[in-house]
Design a protein around this motif. Structure first.
Motif, PDB file in Angstrom:
ATOM      1  N   GLU A 278      71.887  34.653  11.021  1.00  0.00           N
ATOM      2  CA  GLU A 278      72.905  33.893  10.932  1.00  0.00           C
ATOM      3  C   GLU A 278      73.375  33.106   9.735  1.00  0.00           C
ATOM      4  OE1 GLU A 278      72.444  31.188  14.446  1.00  0.00           O
ATOM      5  OE2 GLU A 278      73.333  32.675  15.753  1.00  0.00           O
ATOM      6  N   ALA A 279      72.235  32.897   9.013  1.00  0.00           N
ATOM      7  CA  ALA A 279      72.233  32.075   7.824  1.00  0.00           C
ATOM      8  C   ALA A 279      73.098  33.278   6.573  1.00  0.00           C
ATOM      9  CB  ALA A 279      70.798  31.831   7.084  1.00  0.00           C
ATOM     10  N   LEU A 280      72.928  34.249   6.956  1.00  0.00           N
ATOM     11  CA  LEU A 280      73.495  35.364   5.805  1.00  0.00           C
ATOM     12  C   LEU A 280      74.970  35.113   5.656  1.00  0.00           C
ATOM     13  CD1 LEU A 280      71.840  38.739   7.026  1.00  0.00           C
ATOM     14  CD2 LEU A 280      71.219  37.324   5.052  1.00  0.00           C
TER      15      LEU A 280
ATOM     16  N   ASP B 159      78.265  38.951   6.878  1.00  0.00           N
ATOM     17  CA  ASP B 159      79.014  38.870   8.265  1.00  0.00           C
ATOM     18  C   ASP B 159      77.714  38.727   9.397  1.00  0.00           C
ATOM     19  OD1 ASP B 159      80.213  38.528  10.541  1.00  0.00           O
ATOM     20  OD2 ASP B 159      81.568  39.993  10.492  1.00  0.00           O
ATOM     21  N   PRO B 160      77.042  37.764   9.812  1.00  0.00           N
ATOM     22  CA  PRO B 160      76.138  37.724  10.544  1.00  0.00           C
ATOM     23  C   PRO B 160      76.320  38.931  11.605  1.00  0.00           C
ATOM     24  CG  PRO B 160      76.587  35.603  10.028  1.00  0.00           C
ATOM     25  CD  PRO B 160      77.753  36.292   9.429  1.00  0.00           C
ATOM     26  N   ALA B 161      77.486  38.904  12.129  1.00  0.00           N
ATOM     27  CA  ALA B 161      77.912  39.616  13.438  1.00  0.00           C
ATOM     28  C   ALA B 161      77.255  41.216  12.907  1.00  0.00           C
ATOM     29  CB  ALA B 161      79.316  39.908  13.643  1.00  0.00           C
ATOM     30  N   ASP B 162      77.494  41.588  11.725  1.00  0.00           N
ATOM     31  CA  ASP B 162      76.928  42.806  11.189  1.00  0.00           C
ATOM     32  C   ASP B 162      75.428  43.050  11.766  1.00  0.00           C
ATOM     33  OD1 ASP B 162      79.247  43.685  10.343  1.00  0.00           O
ATOM     34  OD2 ASP B 162      78.966  43.294   8.348  1.00  0.00           O
ATOM     35  N   TYR B 163      74.861  42.118  11.883  1.00  0.00           N
ATOM     36  CA  TYR B 163      73.289  42.303  12.311  1.00  0.00           C
ATOM     37  C   TYR B 163      72.959  42.153  13.624  1.00  0.00           C
ATOM     38  CZ  TYR B 163      73.657  42.436   7.116  1.00  0.00           C
ATOM     39  OH  TYR B 163      74.051  43.055   5.866  1.00  0.00           O
TER      40      TYR B 163
ATOM     41  N   GLU C 286      64.618  29.713   4.811  1.00  0.00           N
ATOM     42  CA  GLU C 286      65.335  29.655   3.535  1.00  0.00           C
ATOM     43  C   GLU C 286      64.305  30.534   2.694  1.00  0.00           C
ATOM     44  OE1 GLU C 286      67.432  29.900   0.466  1.00  0.00           O
ATOM     45  OE2 GLU C 286      68.336  29.023   2.533  1.00  0.00           O
ATOM     46  N   THR C 287      63.064  30.358   2.668  1.00  0.00           N
ATOM     47  CA  THR C 287      62.235  31.251   1.853  1.00  0.00           C
ATOM     48  C   THR C 287      62.458  32.559   2.042  1.00  0.00           C
ATOM     49  OG1 THR C 287      60.685  29.252   1.632  1.00  0.00           O
ATOM     50  CG2 THR C 287      59.755  31.530   1.111  1.00  0.00           C
ATOM     51  N   VAL C 288      62.582  33.136   3.208  1.00  0.00           N
ATOM     52  CA  VAL C 288      62.779  34.422   3.270  1.00  0.00           C
ATOM     53  C   VAL C 288      63.932  35.059   2.726  1.00  0.00           C
ATOM     54  CG1 VAL C 288      62.999  36.170   5.150  1.00  0.00           C
ATOM     55  CG2 VAL C 288      61.515  34.316   5.596  1.00  0.00           C
ATOM     56  N   LEU C 289      65.062  34.220   2.953  1.00  0.00           N
ATOM     57  CA  LEU C 289      66.222  34.521   2.057  1.00  0.00           C
ATOM     58  C   LEU C 289      66.199  34.492   0.779  1.00  0.00           C
ATOM     59  CD1 LEU C 289      68.820  32.887   4.725  1.00  0.00           C
ATOM     60  CD2 LEU C 289      68.383  35.190   4.500  1.00  0.00           C
ATOM     61  N   ALA C 290      65.455  33.463   0.064  1.00  0.00           N
ATOM     62  CA  ALA C 290      65.262  33.136  -1.366  1.00  0.00           C
ATOM     63  C   ALA C 290      64.601  34.469  -1.780  1.00  0.00           C
ATOM     64  CB  ALA C 290      64.898  32.193  -1.552  1.00  0.00           C
ATOM     65  N   LEU C 291      63.538  35.013  -0.905  1.00  0.00           N
ATOM     66  CA  LEU C 291      62.656  36.319  -1.514  1.00  0.00           C
ATOM     67  C   LEU C 291      63.527  37.486  -1.719  1.00  0.00           C
ATOM     68  CD1 LEU C 291      59.569  35.276   0.245  1.00  0.00           C
ATOM     69  CD2 LEU C 291      59.781  35.095  -2.234  1.00  0.00           C
TER      70      LEU C 291
END
Length: 556
Positions: free
Chosen positions: A88-90, A96-100, A178-183
Motif C-alpha cells: 500500500e505504501a507504493l 498503484d497499490p491495486a496493481d499488487y 520503510e527500510t524495505v522500500l528504501a533499499l
C-alpha cells in the motif's frame, strides 16, 4: 506447522542454499515453471512442500528463501500485515497499490493461516506473497512498464535490477516497511524531489484543488484592480505562496484556517503578488513578466489531479533511468531545454539549450561524446533539404551564394549549381562552408547515434533567452559551448589547443582522450527542495501515452 527439517534437506542436497545465493537476480517476471509448481502433490510430506516448489522457482525467489534459512516467510499475521502495508505504501512512489492486490493477499492469508488449512495451501500462499513482493520491489527500482512498450523509439536500455535481498529479508523480519522500500527505491535527489512533490500535490488535491481562473479577453497585469485577483491569490497560496494572502475575518484558505483571504486589498494586483506570479512562470518555462495572459492562465488552470499524473509519469521515467546515472556524465533534458554537466570533481555546470521542434524532435538516447569538429562545415540533412532548402533554391538560385552553400555529389566533389535540375536534383547534396554564418557555429560535439544529431555552437545566440526553445531540426545547440568544451577537454585528459585551432579557421576533427558519457532524456516535471515542482510543456506529446499505459497496465 512442521518446517524444522526444511533447512537440513537443502543442505543434504549438496548445499543448494549456497548455490542459489550466488545466482544472478533477474528483471524478468517469475517463470511459468513457478506457476506449474502449484501442481505438487498435496499428499507429500509437509516438510518437503516448500523446497520441492522452490526447485521449480526462479533463481531470485529461491535466493530470497535461502536467505530466510529455507523456511516460509509469511506464516504469521504480523508478517502479512507488514507485506500489505508495504504494498500500500507504493502509492507514495506513484505506483498503484491495486496493481499488487494487497487486499486479495490479506484475504488469502486469512484462509491460508487458518488452522484447518493444508500445508500445501500455506506454501502456495507463501510463494505467491513472495513473488508479489519481489515483483513490486523490482518495479519500484526499474519501472512498472517496459519503456519500449510505451515508446517504440526508446533506445536507452533499462539496467538490470540490483535488489539487496539480504537487507530486504532482514527488514521484513523486523517489520520495517520503510527500510524495505528504501533499499529498492531509486537513489538520488531527482527521484526524491519528484516523490516529495507527489505527496504535496496529492495533499492539495485532497483539499479540493485550487480555483480555476475564468477566461478573459484582457490580460491581468500588475497594478490592476479586478475580482479575478482574489482567485489568483488563492490559487498561488495553495502551492505555498502564503505571502500573497491578505487578512480578513470572513474567508479562510482551507488548509490554513489561521490565515484569511478577504481584505480591502484582495482585488489589487500588487508587487508581492506579481513576484509570486513571476516565480510561478519561471517554474513553468513561461515569460517572467507577471502578466496573466493565455499561456500563464492555462498553466495555472491545470488541475491538481493533472499535475499528479505528470509527476507519476516522471517518476516512472526516473525508474527507467535509475541504476547508471552517477559520477562523470553529461545530461540534456529535452523538455526542460537544459544541459547539466556533472564533472569528475563533483562540480556541476549547466547551460540552456535549443532542442528539436515538434515534428523534428531530438531523440531520447544514451551515447558518448568521442570527438570534436572545429570550424565545421554543414551538410544539409535530408529532411531540412527537402522541406526547407530545396523550396528556397527553386525560388531563387542565389540562395546558395547568400548562405555560403555549395552543391556536391556523394563523393564530396563540387558541382555547378547552374547545371543541376533542382526540380529533380537526385543525389545532389548541399554543404555550407565553415565560418561565422554556419549554423553549427565554430564547434560541434559528436557522439555515435542513428539520428545524425549532435551538440553544437550557433551564431543565433539570442534565441537562448527565450523561455521555450524547441526550435531546431533535431540537433542540440548549446549556450556557452566553448566553455563546456574546455571543461570536457580538461576532464577527459585531452591535449587540445582549442582557441588556437578554432582561430586557424581550418576544419578539423579532434578525438577526446576519454569518451564522455551522454544521455538525452525527457522530463516534464522536476521536484524542488520545498516540495513544489517545476512543470515543463510536453513539447513532444510524450506524457499522454505513458499516463495511459500506467493506468492500463495489468496487475502483477
Amino acid at each position: 506447522m512442521r518446517v524444522a527439517n526444511v533447512l537440513p534437506r537443502y543442505l543434504r542436497r549438496g548445499g543448494m542454499i549456497m548455490l542459489v545465493a550466488l545466482l544472478p537476480i533477474t528483471a524478468n517476471a517469475e517463470t511459468a515453471s513457478e506457476a506449474d509448481a502449484d501442481a505438487v502433490d498435496e499428499s507429500a510430506a509437509p516438510a518437503s512442500l516448500l523446497d520441492e516448489r522452490l526447485e521449480a522457482a526462479s533463481p531470485r525467489l529461491a535466493r530470497f528463501y535461502a536467505l530466510h534459512g529455507g523456511l516460509p516467510v509469511w506464516q504469521d499475521r504480523a508478517a502479512v500485515t507488514t507485506l500489505v502495508e508495504l504494498l500500500e505504501a507504493l502509492e507514495g512512489d506513484g505506483l498503484d497499490p491495486a496493481d499488487y492486490r494487497p487486499e486479495r493477499l490479506a484475504r488469502e492469508a486469512e484462509a491460508a493461516l487458518d488452522p484447518a488449512a493444508s500445508e500445501a495451501a500455506r506454501m502456495r500462499f507463501d510463494l505467491d506473497a513472495s513473488r508479489t513482493l519481489l515483483d513490486a520491489l523490482t518495479q519500484l527500482q526499474r519501472g512498472r512498464l517496459d519503456p519500449r512498450d510505451v515508446y517504440p523509439d526508446w533506445e536507452i536500455p533499462v539496467a538490470p535490477p540490483r535488489l539487496d535481498l539480504v537487507g530486504i529479508e532482514r527488514a521484513i523480519a523486523d517489520g520495517d516497511v520503510e527500510t524495505v522500500l528504501a533499499l529498492a527505491r531509486p537513489e538520488g535527489e531527482e527521484y526524491a524531489g519528484l516523490k516529495r512533490a507527489l505527496t504535496r500535490y496529492r495533499h492539495i488535491a485532497g483539499l479540493g484543488g485550487w480555483p480555476m481562473l475564468p477566461a478573459r479577453q484582457v490580460p491581468l497585469r500588475p497594478g490592476d484592480v479586478d475580482e479575478d485577483v482574489a482567485l489568483l491569490r488563492r490559487r498561488l497560496a495553495m502551492v505555498g505562496e502564503l505571502e500573497v494572502m491578505a487578512a480578513d475575518v470572513t474567508h479562510y484558505l482551507p488548509n490554513h484556517p489561521d490565515i484569511a483571504l478577504e481584505s480591502p486589498g484582495q482585488h489589487r494586483y500588487d508587487d508581492t503578488l506579481a513576484a509570486a506570479v513571476r516565480r510561478f512562470q519561471r517554474r513553468h518555462m513561461l515569460a517572467e513578466d507577471g502578466v496573466i495572459g493565455p499561456n500563464t492562465r492555462a498553466a495555472l488552470n491545470v488541475p491538481a489531479r493533472g499535475r499528479i499524473e505528470t509527476l507519476r509519469a516522471n517518476l516512472e521515467r526516473a525508474r527507467w533511468l535509475s541504476g547508471k546515472r552517477s559520477g562523470w556524465r553529461l545530461e540534456v533534458d529535452l523538455a526542460g531545454q537544459r544541459l547539466d554537466y556533472h564533472r569528475p570533481n563533483g562540480e556541476r555546470w549547466g547551460a540552456r539549450v535549443i532542442v528539436g521542434q515538434p515534428g523534428r524532435a531530438s531523440p531520447v538516447l544514451r551515447s558518448e561524446i568521442t570527438y570534436l569538429t572545429l570550424n565545421p562545415t554543414w551538410t544539409v540533412p535530408p529532411t531540412i533539404m527537402r522541406e526547407d532548402v530545396l523550396p528556397a533554391v527553386r525560388r531563387d538560385l542565389d540562395y546558395l551564394a547568400e548562405h555560403d552553400m555549395e552543391a556536391i555529389d556523394p563523393q564530396g566533389r563540387r558541382l555547378d549549381p547552374e547545371a543541376i535540375d533542382w526540380q529533380r536534383p537526385g543525389a545532389v547534396m548541399l554543404r555550407q562552408r565553415a565560418g561565422p554564418r554556419n549554423p553549427l557555429g565554430r564547434l560541434v560535439l559528436r557522439f555515435p547515434n542513428d539520428h545524425l544529431v549532435y551538440l553544437h555552437d550557433t551564431p543565433a545566440r539570442g534565441l537562448f533567452h527565450r523561455p521555450q526553445r524547441a526550435l531546431s531540426s533535431g540537433c542540440i545547440r548549446v549556450e556557452n559551448v566553448a566553455e563546456l568544451t574546455r571543461l570536457l577537454i580538461e576532464d577527459s585528459g585531452s591535449r587540445i589547443a582549442l582557441d588556437r585551432r578554432i582561430a586557424s579557421g581550418v576544419t578539423d576533427n579532434v578525438s577526446l582522450a576519454r569518451p564522455v558519457p551522454l544521455t538525452l532524456h525527457y522530463w516534464t516535471a522536476e521536484g524542488e527542495a520545498d516540495g513544489l515542482a517545476s512543470f515543463r510543456p510536453d513539447v513532444y506529446g510524450r506524457d499522454a501515452a505513458l499516463i495511459a499505459a500506467l493506468a492500463d497496465a495489468p496487475a502483477s
